[in-house]
Structure formats: C-alpha cells, structure tokens
Design a protein around this motif. Sequence first.
Motif, short mmCIF file in Angstrom:
data_model
loop_
_atom_site.label_atom_id
_atom_site.label_comp_id
_atom_site.label_asym_id
_atom_site.label_seq_id
_atom_site.Cartn_x
_atom_site.Cartn_y
_atom_site.Cartn_z
N GLN A 69 0.84 -1.19 0.00
CA GLN A 69 0.00 0.00 0.00
C GLN A 69 0.88 1.25 0.00
O GLN A 69 2.04 1.22 0.42
N ASP A 70 0.27 2.35 -0.43
CA ASP A 70 0.94 3.65 -0.37
C ASP A 70 0.83 4.17 1.06
O ASP A 70 -0.25 4.56 1.51
N PHE A 71 1.95 4.19 1.77
CA PHE A 71 1.93 4.57 3.18
C PHE A 71 1.65 6.06 3.36
O PHE A 71 1.12 6.48 4.38
N VAL A 72 1.99 6.87 2.38
CA VAL A 72 1.73 8.32 2.47
C VAL A 72 0.23 8.57 2.45
O VAL A 72 -0.30 9.32 3.29
N ALA A 73 -0.47 7.93 1.52
CA ALA A 73 -1.93 8.09 1.45
C ALA A 73 -2.61 7.53 2.69
O ALA A 73 -3.57 8.10 3.21
N PHE A 74 -2.10 6.39 3.19
CA PHE A 74 -2.64 5.77 4.39
C PHE A 74 -2.52 6.71 5.59
O PHE A 74 -3.48 6.93 6.34
N THR A 75 -1.35 7.32 5.77
CA THR A 75 -1.12 8.24 6.89
C THR A 75 -1.96 9.49 6.74
O THR A 75 -2.53 10.00 7.72
N ARG A 76 -2.07 10.01 5.50
CA ARG A 76 -2.83 11.23 5.26
C ARG A 76 -4.30 11.05 5.64
O ARG A 76 -4.91 11.93 6.26
N ASP A 77 -4.88 9.89 5.33
CA ASP A 77 -6.29 9.65 5.64
C ASP A 77 -6.52 9.55 7.15
O ASP A 77 -7.54 10.03 7.67
N ILE A 78 -5.57 8.94 7.85
CA ILE A 78 -5.73 8.84 9.31
C ILE A 78 -5.59 10.22 9.95
O ILE A 78 -6.35 10.58 10.85
N ILE A 79 -4.65 11.02 9.46
CA ILE A 79 -4.46 12.37 10.01
C ILE A 79 -5.72 13.22 9.79
O ILE A 79 -6.11 13.99 10.68
N SER A 80 -6.34 13.07 8.63
CA SER A 80 -7.54 13.86 8.34
C SER A 80 -8.66 13.57 9.34
O SER A 80 -9.50 14.43 9.62
N SER A 81 -8.66 12.33 9.91
CA SER A 81 -9.69 11.98 10.89
C SER A 81 -9.48 12.72 12.21
O SER A 81 -10.42 12.88 12.98
N PHE A 82 -8.26 13.17 12.46
CA PHE A 82 -7.95 13.86 13.72
C PHE A 82 -7.96 15.38 13.57
O PHE A 82 -7.78 16.08 14.56
N ILE A 119 4.00 14.91 11.63
CA ILE A 119 4.23 13.52 11.23
C ILE A 119 5.15 13.54 10.01
O ILE A 119 4.81 14.14 8.99
N ARG A 120 6.31 12.91 10.14
CA ARG A 120 7.29 12.91 9.05
C ARG A 120 7.50 11.48 8.53
O ARG A 120 7.73 10.55 9.34
N LEU A 121 7.45 11.32 7.20
CA LEU A 121 7.70 10.02 6.56
C LEU A 121 8.97 10.14 5.72
O LEU A 121 9.12 11.09 4.94
N LYS A 122 9.87 9.20 5.88
CA LYS A 122 11.13 9.24 5.13
C LYS A 122 11.51 7.82 4.71
O LYS A 122 11.68 6.94 5.55
N SER A 123 11.63 7.63 3.41
CA SER A 123 12.02 6.30 2.89
C SER A 123 13.53 6.25 2.70
O SER A 123 14.18 7.25 2.40
N LYS A 154 6.54 11.41 -2.72
CA LYS A 154 5.11 11.57 -2.95
C LYS A 154 4.38 10.27 -2.68
O LYS A 154 3.21 10.26 -2.23
N GLU A 155 5.07 9.17 -2.92
CA GLU A 155 4.46 7.85 -2.74
C GLU A 155 5.50 6.90 -2.17
O GLU A 155 6.61 6.80 -2.69
#
Length: 603
Positions: A156-169, A221-225, A187-188
């Motif tokens: 799965q795209d972890f960036v999109a996954f995190t963005r959707d959870i953040i939007s809930s908060f 929240i920071r994502l780094k690959s 971006k992905e």
Amino acid sequence: MIQRTKPASLIQEPIPHIQQDSLNFLVTALILTTIFAFIACYLLYQNYRKNKQLELKNRESLKQQEELIALSTATQATSEAKFSFFTHISNAFRVPLTLILLPLDEMLDNKNPLNIPKQQLNLIHKNVQRLLLMVNQLTDFRKIEYDKMKLELTCQDFVAFTRDIISSFKALALRKNIELKLSSSDKEIMVWFDKNMFDKVLFNLLSNAIKFSPENGRIQIRLKSDPADQTVEIAVSDSGNGMTEEEVKHVFELFYQADKGNFFGSGLGLSLSKEITELHQGTINIQSKKGYGTTFYIKLPLQQEQASEKLLISTDFPVNPNQLSQYTIGILPDNLSVPVVAEQDGYLNEETLLIIEENEELLDYLKNSFKEEYEVLTASSNSVGLKLAYEMIPDLIITDITLNEQSTLQITPALKNDDRTSHIPIIILTANGDEAHKISELKQMADLYITKPFNFLLLKESVKSLLWNRKLLKRKFTNESPAAQHTVSLSRSDKKFMHDFTSVIEQNIANDKFNVDDIASSLGISRIQLYRKTKVLLDCTINDYILNRRLKKAKYLLINEDLSISEITYQVGFSSPTYFSTVFKSKYNCTPSSYKKQIGVNT
C-alpha cells in the motif's frame, strides 16, 4: 721336604650365617614393600575414581537443584505476572465502570424517566467506548501472545494511508487550535503492511499527541524512505510537556502510565503499538525530554518475508468512525473548558468538602452531586489538594489514591500529621481493592475506604455521618456537663492542638487586649487556618470561647477565692467591673455580687 704354609690372611673363611639372614630379610622386605606400594597405588586409584564419580554426581545434583530453583523462580515470576496483570486490568476497568454506574443509579432513582440529562448519557457512552477499546486491545494482545495474530499484508501507499488517518484527527486538533502537519520525503512510499492492524499504532500515537499537547500546539508527522536500507521511518512529534528519563525507560511496558495529568489511560496503547510494530518486523523508539515534547520513531521494512504476491495500490483508506471514537473519546470535554482548578461558588454553604480526583469526569460528577449541600473545592492532584487543605481547612476530604501515583507524596499521613488538618475526616476512593492497601491506609488514620465502582448514596451518607461525628466533637468542648465530654474521642493531634489552644488562652486570660491574632501568632498558624480549625472542633466562635473561659474562671474565683468583684474583673480580662457584671448577668441571669451572696448562703 720342607712344607710351606699359606699366610693366615690368604685363608678363605666361610660367610657368617647372620649376614646371609640379613640379605634374605632385605630382599623379602623389598619385595613386600613393592607389593604394598602397588596395593596402595591401586587403592588410591580406586579412591580417586570414586571421588571423581561422587564429584560428578554432586555436580549433577547441583545442576538439577539449580534447574529446580530456576524453574520455581520462573513459575513464581509467571504467577506474579499473571496476578499483576489481573490486578492492573481490574483496576483499569473500575474507573469507567464507576462513571457508568453512578449516572445509571441516579437515572434509576429519577421519578421522571423521560427527564434524563444528556450529560449523563454522554458520560455513559464515553466510558462504554473506553471499556470496548480496552477489551479490543486485550484481545489483540492475547492473539499476539499465542501467535494467532496473522497479518494480512498488502503493498500500500503509506503516504496516502497516513494522510487519511491524520484527516480523521483534524477536527479534534482544531478544537485545541493545534497545527497537524504531514511531511514526506516522497510523494508515494510503497510498503507491505496490514492496514487494519497498523492503523491502531497511528491512532494511538496521534491521540496521545493531541491529548498531551497544549492549546496552540504543534504536531508533525514525518515520513522518510531509505531505498538503500529498504525501510521507511515514521516520526510523530508533539509540543507537549515531554517525559522524564525514568518514564521513557518504562513507557512501552504493559500497564505503565506516566504522568498523564487529567486524562484517563489504561497503559495498554503503547505496549500494543510496540507489539504490532514488531509483528511487522519493525522497531519503535521514543525520544523525549521534560518540557520539550516527545517524538516516536517507527522504522518498517518496505518488504516483508511472508508477504503474499497480492499487490494492491489504493489511495482511499476509509477510517471506521467507531474505532476512531474509541481512541479520541475523553480527549476533550463536551465544551472546551479550562483545566480543573480549585473552584468556589459565589455563595458559601455551612460545610466545605475538598475532592481530590485525577479523573476529570469523575471529579466533575462528584462536584455537581455535592454542590447543592456543601461548598465544594476540587483538585486533580495530591500536591494541589494538599496545598488547598492547608489553606482552606475543609470540613472533609474525599481523595483518590491511585496505583500509578508518580509522586512520593502520601496525602493521608501528610494531612493527619499536620496540626492544621489532623482533625479533618478523610474518605479514600480507589480502584485498588487490595486488602493490604486498605489496611495500610486505615493505619494511616483514613476514616473510610471505598473501592471503585461505588454507590453514590453510600458515599453521600458516609459524608453526612463523618460530619455529624465532627459536630459531636464540637460539643465536647462547649458542653459544661462532664458526662458529655466522654461521648466522642479526639485524635492525638487534635488533643495536642486543643491543649495548646486552651493553654494560650489560660496564660493570657487576664489580658483584656488579648485577641484572635495573638492566638494565631502563638500557635504559628494563620488567622484563617485558626478559624477553620476551631470551626470544626468548637461549636462557637473563638471570641465566644474566650468569653466562656473568662466567665468560668470568674465563677471559680467567686466560689473559691475571697476576692472583690473588681479584683476578679481584672484577673479574668474584663476592662471594667460594669462590663463584667453586664456580661455575667446575660450568661447566668444574675450579677456577680448576687451570685457570690447566693453561694455564701448555700454554703
């Protein structure tokens, strides 16, 4: 023919018999010595072998003994761990159950079933959600423990996954004016993970971040690959108060709860987050400093060994509202109010209660339930409560004693060993139902111990009963009947206070300028503290008490001493004989001179 004889020295004589015997003896002795030496060596060898065998057996016995000790220790540790687990989980359930049962009892007692306050229904709903979250977390723990938690890994795209959870908060963060920001190195970022499991990790970290961040705070929240290392790092940072080094050491331990202020917690969330992360072959760490916020670092592999071949790319990760509400319930009150501080109503009731409770909802419930009959002071920590107790001298204290109290401050002995507060009845409300803990608190002179969940009617009647007993104590010092002085017993510290109090008055009874400020100064307490202390122990004001002592002393002198009215007047601290006569007559319905004559006639 002449014969020559040989010299005597050349004639060979036979070896004496004794020398032959000696030689035989030496040979025989040598042979016997050799035989005995051989036998001795053989016996020593056999003894050596037996010693070795015994040593080997001893080693085996010691090893078996050590194994038994280790097994016994492991069994005991397992037993203690199970006992600790059930103790903690039962205590964790008690607070929500209390907040469910109290409004339910009140609703059942309501004669009009249609008139049910929405606030009570919200309180029940919140705590049902909390219990449901704890049950779900415990179920997940059990599955992981017994290796029954199977990950459904998909790419799965972890960036999109995190963005959707953040939007809930975001709505929740907006209510505290907290900036909630996501940044990513790419971006992905495609990661193999179980979205239905890992969302619990982010739910927990984000709910904690919002919970402990102040208003106008910041959460990032920071994502780094890392393509070289084939990992992705997730960092969740907040601007909260942070943790101490000791709290950081234990933060992932099951049921551990750091200083959480007014917020309810079970100590399960971070432990479960760690288990789920490790189930994904990842790691989770924390960096925190008191006063400088907290950052959680999670590192996950991009690939998973047990991953299936199914590749699912999605940019839509719907969040279950029910699941989200379990994590966000109780972070904010229904109306964003100021933090819990000591409050005082505009009017004053006759008696004052101090309620110390770390759970804000239970504190509010108790305050609202008692405020009609009492002046109610509130505090959400022992340190604040103790300060209020010393300053305000309440008539009764209801305090919560928690298992996770971080301070070494023990409020019961602190109150009972201080002259200012030693007389105050203390009711302990606690989720700890352990008998040893109950005995310990009662030994420290707590007046009542109630385990959560409790019946509010029981608490209410207990408060009334303890306050009534204090009223009996007042009568002890104002009732002139000697028989009445034995109805109620005083504590040692209260006896000491009253002894010091009366001694100061007796020493200055002849001083007509003597007043309340002089008493407070002599006792080393403030005027307000003296008033509140004596309000509990005396059924009159301090000035009335001083006046009564002067009049009693005057009666004694009239009966037992041959003094004039004028002399008695100044010995008991009245400014003039006229004023003395007026006060004496209002108390005993006759003048001092008439009283003295009456005593003389009777004698």
